[in-house]
Write an enzyme that holds these catalytic residues in place. Structure first.
Site, PDB file in Angstrom:
ATOM      1  N   ASP A  98       0.856  -1.179   0.000  1.00 32.84           N
ATOM      2  CA  ASP A  98       0.000   0.000   0.000  1.00 32.84           C
ATOM      3  C   ASP A  98       0.901   1.241   0.000  1.00 32.84           C
ATOM      4  O   ASP A  98       1.822   1.315  -0.812  1.00 32.84           O
ATOM      5  CB  ASP A  98      -0.970  -0.064   1.184  1.00 32.84           C
ATOM      6  CG  ASP A  98      -1.981   1.078   1.224  1.00 32.84           C
ATOM      7  OD1 ASP A  98      -2.976   1.006   0.488  1.00 32.84           O
ATOM      8  OD2 ASP A  98      -1.776   2.030   2.001  1.00 32.84           O
ATOM      9  N   HIS A 296      -7.015  -6.311  -1.439  1.00 35.77           N
ATOM     10  CA  HIS A 296      -5.923  -5.376  -1.214  1.00 35.77           C
ATOM     11  C   HIS A 296      -4.923  -5.839  -0.161  1.00 35.77           C
ATOM     12  O   HIS A 296      -3.740  -5.518  -0.246  1.00 35.77           O
ATOM     13  CB  HIS A 296      -6.518  -4.028  -0.802  1.00 35.77           C
ATOM     14  CG  HIS A 296      -5.501  -2.961  -0.573  1.00 35.77           C
ATOM     15  ND1 HIS A 296      -4.686  -2.488  -1.581  1.00 35.77           N
ATOM     16  CD2 HIS A 296      -5.153  -2.271   0.549  1.00 35.77           C
ATOM     17  CE1 HIS A 296      -3.899  -1.541  -1.092  1.00 35.77           C
ATOM     18  NE2 HIS A 296      -4.152  -1.386   0.186  1.00 35.77           N
TER      19      HIS A 296
END
Length: 317
Positions: A98, A296
């Site tokens: 991320d 994610h």
């Protein structure tokens, strides 16, 4: 596992360290902690590596400066280098997820002698473009909601997320996971919407994060809040001004990309698959692994597959 405090000027960084051997440094994203790398720490420490996973500044037990300018990529890269120098087993292999991915990509660019190789998770490396990403987002998402635009005004997202931290984290983690409806995180909303509007608070969380895992995050954000983490989003225009010398620069070190097939980051720019050519600006790209059905939180949702891809990469160096 040991915890050490690493100082970088006035900043103190909480770092989990385990194992002995060549150094791997793990850098998390939003809204996470060193704990997001728990599966990688155990895996690589057991296989002859020394693994260090830090609480990025603004998070966990690390320092939380108030000013936006403290959260630039240049500052965050200097934190990674401070960890490498403190442990003393560099040059290091970097894993970043991320926001941690841009941090490790830029650490490799800014401090090439300290970095042996780079693995980016969820966010591929892209060189500095003609404008900050947040300005591109304002154009692409004109007239509709986009979370990074919402995060720009100081205090607004903090108030929403901190009103019910446990509920906010459950909703955010679920919405970005492979178990949520596809691209739920990017579901169209009016520009005046809030980030949690329309997100599901699941009755039971997917098996990759149990109640004890969730409690680690909830406790940390109850103690530290969201201002520091949100300031990273607000520092993007400062990055653009500060990093002009990196314009068009490729990552030279051996690199790899790993992500979940259902990660919403893939669709941040409508009509463009951001995972189609993740090595386009990497001079020694060793390939990408896109894990089917995963969202994610790739290293937490699919630790076995992620570890296998990361191990193949570091063994090949």
């Amino acid at each position: 596992m040991d915890f050490v405090t690493v100082k970088n000027g006035a900043i103190e960084l909480n770092v989990a360290v385990s194992g002995s051997g060549p150094l791997i440094v793990c850098v998390h994203g939003f809204p996470e902690l060193w704990y997001s790398w728990r599966h990688q720490i155990a895996h690589f420490a057991a296989r002859g590596f020394r693994v260090a996973a830090l609480d990025v500044r603004g998070y966990g037990r690390s320092s939380k400066p108030v000013e936006i300018a403290a959260y630039t990529l240049r500052h965050l890269a200097s934190d990674v280098v401070a960890v490498i120098e403190h442990i003393g087993d560099g040059p290091a292999v970097l894993f970043g997820h991320d926001w941690g991915a841009p941090i490790v990509w830029h650490t490799a660019l800014l401090h090439p002698d300290k970095i042996r190789a780079v693995a980016g998770l969820s966010v591929p490396y892209r060189p500095r473009g003609p404008a900050p990403f947040i300005e591109l987002a304002r154009s692409v998402y004109k007239g509709q909601f986009f979370y990074q635009i919402y995060f720009q005004e100081e205090g607004v997202a903090e108030a929403e997320l901190e009103a019910d931290i446990a509920g906010a984290l459950r909703k955010v983690y679920f919405a970005l996971s492979g178990a949520a409806p596809y691209n739920k995180w990017l579901e169209p909303k009016p520009p005046e919407a809030k980030v949690l509007d329309g997100l599901v608070d699941p009755e039971s969380f997917p098996g990759w994060m149990d109640e004890a895992d969730m409690a680690v995050y909830v406790d940390a954000f109850r103690a530290g809040g969201f201002r520091g983490p949100l300031n990273r989003y607000r520092a993007q225009t400062i990055d653009f001004a500060e990093l002009a010398e990196l314009s068009g620069r490729n990552v030279a070190q051996p690199s790899v990309f790993i992500a979940g097939e259902r990660d919403p980051v893939r669709a941040f720019v409508p009509g463009v698959d951001l995972y189609a050519d993740p090595g386009i600006a990497c001079s020694d790209f060793r390939g990408s692994t896109i894990i089917p059905g995963i969202g994610h939180w790739v290293q937490q949702e699919a630790p076995r597959e992620t570890n296998a891809a990361l191990e193949a990469f570091v063994r090949g160096l």
